[in-house]
Design an enzyme around this catalytic site. Structure first.
Site, PDB file in Angstrom:
ATOM      1  CD  GLU A  52      22.999 -23.069 -41.017  1.00 40.87           C
ATOM      2  OE1 GLU A  52      22.626 -21.983 -40.545  1.00 40.87           O
ATOM      3  OE2 GLU A  52      22.443 -24.166 -40.718  1.00 40.87           O
TER       4      GLU A  52
ATOM      5  CG  HIS B 148      25.625 -14.418 -32.689  1.00 40.51           C
ATOM      6  ND1 HIS B 148      24.929 -14.963 -31.638  1.00 40.51           N
ATOM      7  CD2 HIS B 148      24.775 -14.435 -33.750  1.00 40.51           C
ATOM      8  CE1 HIS B 148      23.699 -15.285 -32.040  1.00 40.51           C
ATOM      9  NE2 HIS B 148      23.587 -14.971 -33.317  1.00 40.51           N
TER      10      HIS B 148
END
Length: 698
Positions: free
Chosen positions: A432, A501
């Site tokens: 990321e 998530h």
């Protein structure tokens, strides 16, 4: 002292690489001074002297109370000036670090400009007094304003190099750093990306053997990052004496040749000496022996170049002495002139957080009305990307799994790489920080990156690139550099995703000045807001609630390609007089459902959809509260430290006298989202219904 001496014996200038192993064919001097004219050799000497004298003067100014800080480049001048002279200011890109003054001086930055910066003057061309000293920058030289975080510049240089290739130029991106910064993971991510993609990047690691007080043996396995990076295929590697100007120049010249000819990145590991302490607040005598410090002085790059200039008949001893006096006088005079200049105007403290309105992209907002066939949110997002890529050939889309045939884990990027090619929509490494860091560099050099972080829960490796780099560039450069990156992120719960998530991140990022934060609740808004994000000249965090991607109630008639929604304009989804519910994202439908149920009982509930967190449409909220007298702030994120606290504070500060009941917040429980107990942690329909009934009865 015995311990210091032992450590220094291990820290050899060559870091374990013998002189024979460090010789390269291009170092053979087939033409005098590797093609540099006598004038260019003198320019190199002057640049090195100016860099040293500027350091000396700053040290004096600190003692006089006219300056506060110094990170010296003394001992690093040869490799820095060599790299600058091998490249072209205004054409190539320079991602410097806080010790790279020699780069700037060789490219033409004057001592007075540096002193203005050191003293934090309004005339500081690097940052307008925004940053502490030693952070150079120049729009004209293509030198993005440097920052303090160690190693954050590497990925940005890779992004700029990626932009150079995409735009079809022969530009090169330089990035400098100390050997200590190579302990950061982002350094290796940058090396990997540049080598894998064969990008025109020059990594120049200036090894002075100490990261403040920590010797390289305590930083790097084997005591040399040169050894560590040998396994990267496609990376040209050079280990040189960075105190030798001609050896440094020949190496930099070769690295530039390789980059311009499409042969990929180079890694220059330059052994240098640190002739001063790490900074003005450090004292190297505490951890280095006097003998070791004196030994470094014997390897002073300026003294070595002076001897060479005399030996080759380029300058005489008398000319050198005269030049030293002339340049030292210039430095002293420049410091005095800079000190007399004005400090920044306090009224400008909020300037350049965002693009000034007069410079912002001109957009005709809400020029059309959504009237197409009903569409789900994820498809609306996909179509927005398709349309904006069509309009802007400089727009790139990348991230993990975004390329066809996957087309994104939620299919938001389906078809983009097929239509526009993998040069414009492509898969990134699973890293990321790499995604955001390269996007920063690409944006600085003229592209419009629209990148994807697959889940909000995994954005944290990129936090430094977002908080310390992306959102600070415009402010820290006093408006010289803009960084228009749009970050798409799937966020929120209600999908049974458990801890990793289901996170909501808007409150954390709303605390980052200079970042727009957007969170739509339906397909039409998602398309209109994303298209705006793709047009603006500022960073945008675009939060897409994954539970809403294919929800029937989030469907709406599709807007056309000319539909744009403004940031900072909330939507009154339902008008009412008895109670206001302020919501956003997945909570909007829950609020509307409660409103419809209570309407059957004769109550009138106003529902506001914020649409954007930053900017916050406080006006619409306050107008509603003044009308209804009662308000619930409703969001999915945790109640404790959630963004609703800011909304409640705004209402309490500016509409307290209109309230007929205390402000109520309905939000998630302050826990990590549990897999089997999600309905206990995240707001449910019954929560908002109960709160609304209590408020109506108050």
């Amino acid at each position: 002292m015995a311990e210091k001496t032992a450590a220094e014996k291990k820290s050899k200038a060559t870091n374990g690489v013998s002189k024979d192993e460090r010789k390269y064919s291009f170092l053979k001097e087939t033409e005098n001074n590797h093609g540099l004219t006598n004038d260019q050799m003198v320019h190199a000497y002057k640049a090195m002297l100016l860099t040293r004298f500027t350091d000396d003067r700053i040290d004096t100014l600190i003692k006089q109370g006219k300056a506060t800080f110094l990170i010296s480049g003394s001992g690093h001048e040869a490799i820095q000036v060599a790299c600058a002279m091998a490249m072209e200011g205004g054409k190539d890109w320079f991602f410097t670090y806080y010790r790279d003054n020699g780069i700037g001086t060789a490219l033409g930055i004057t001592p007075k400009e540096i002193f203005r910066h050191i003293m934090g003057k309004a005339t500081d061309s690097f940052c307008g007094g925004r940053q502490m000293p030693m952070h150079l920058g120049s729009k004209e030289l293509r030198m993005p304003t440097a920052s303090s975080p160690t190693g954050s510049q590497y990925l940005q240089a890779v992004g700029a190099a990626m932009s150079c290739v995409y735009r079809g130029t022969d530009e090169v991106a330089y990035v400098g750093g100390g050997e200590g910064s190579t302990s950061e993971g982002e350094f290796f991510e940058a090396i990997n990306w540049a080598a894998r993609a064969k990008l025109p990047t020059i990594f120049c690691i200036q090894n002075n053997r100490f990261a403040i007080s920590v010797p390289i043996e305590q930083q790097t396995a084997g005591g040399s990052v040169y050894k560590v990076i040998t396994g990267f295929e496609g990376l040209h590697k050079f280990h040189i004496d960075g105190t030798d100007f001609l050896e440094s120049y020949a190496t930099a010249k070769e690295a530039v040749r390789l980059a311009r000819s499409g042969e990929g990145p180079s890694f220059i590991y330059a052994d240098v000496v640190r002739l001063r302490s790490h900074s003005a607040s450090d004292s190297q005598e505490k951890y280095r022996s006097k003998e070791a410090i004196e030994k470094d002085k014997m390897n002073d790059p300026i003294s070595k170049l002076e001897r060479l200039l005399v030996e080759r008949g380029i300058l005489t001893d008398a000319e050198i002495e005269s030049m030293r006096k002339e340049l030292n006088d210039l430095v002293i005079r420049s410091a005095e002139e800079a000190f007399a200049e004005a400090s920044p105007d306090p009224s400008t403290v909020e300037d350049n957080l965002f693009c000034p309105p007069e410079e912002q992209t001109k957009i005709n907002y809400e020029a059309t009305t959504p009237a197409g066939a009903p569409i789900v949110m994820v498809d609306a997002i996909n179509h927005a990307l398709m349309e904006e890529m069509e309009k802007n050939p400089l727009m790139l889309v990348y991230g993990e799994d975004v390329q066809d045939g996957k087309g994104g884990v939620f299919t938001a990027t389906k078809g983009l790489s097929t239509k526009y090619g993998v040069q414009r929509c492509f898969n990134s490494p699973l890293a990321e920080a790499s995604i955001i860091g390269t996007a920063v560099g690409a944006a600085l050099s003229g592209l419009k990156p629209v990148v994807e972080i697959q889940f909000a829960d995994y954005i944290w490796p990129a936090m430094m690139q977002i908080r310390d780099e992306l959102v600070m560039y415009r402010y820290r450069s006093n408006g010289a550099f803009e960084c228009p990156v749009t970050i798409r992120v799937a966020t929120g719960g209600y999908i049974g995703g458990g801890h990793y998530h289901s996170q909501n991140i808007e409150a954390i990022f709303a605390k980052c000045p200079g970042l727009y934060v957007v969170m739509p609740s339906n397909a039409a808004d998602a398309k209109g807001l994303l298209k705006t994000a793709c047009q603006l000249k500022d960073p945008v965090l675009f939060l897409e609630h994954k539970f809403l991607y294919r929800q029937g109630y989030a469907k709406s008639p599709e807007p056309d390609a000319d539909y744009y929604l403004p940031f900072g304009k909330a939507a009154v989804k339902k008008e009412g007089n008895d109670l206001t519910i302020v919501a956003y994202g997945a909570m909007v439908e829950k609020a509307l459902k409660t409103s419809r149920e209570l309407e059957k009982k004769g109550h009138s509930i106003e529902v506001i959809d914020l649409r954007t967190i930053v900017p916050l449409d406080t006006e619409t909220i306050l107008n509603s509260v003044k009308k209804t007298g009662k308000v619930i702030v409703f969001h999915e994120d945790t109640k404790f430290m959630g963004f609703g606290g800011e909304i409640a504070a705004q209402i309490a500060e500016f509409a307290f006298e209109y309230l007929d009941a205390p402000i109520k917040r309905v939000a998630g429980v302050h826990v990590h989202i549990p897999f089997s107990l999600e309905s206990t942690a995240l707001p449910q329909d019954s929560w908002i219904m109960k709160a609304a009934e209590e408020m109506l009865a108050f």
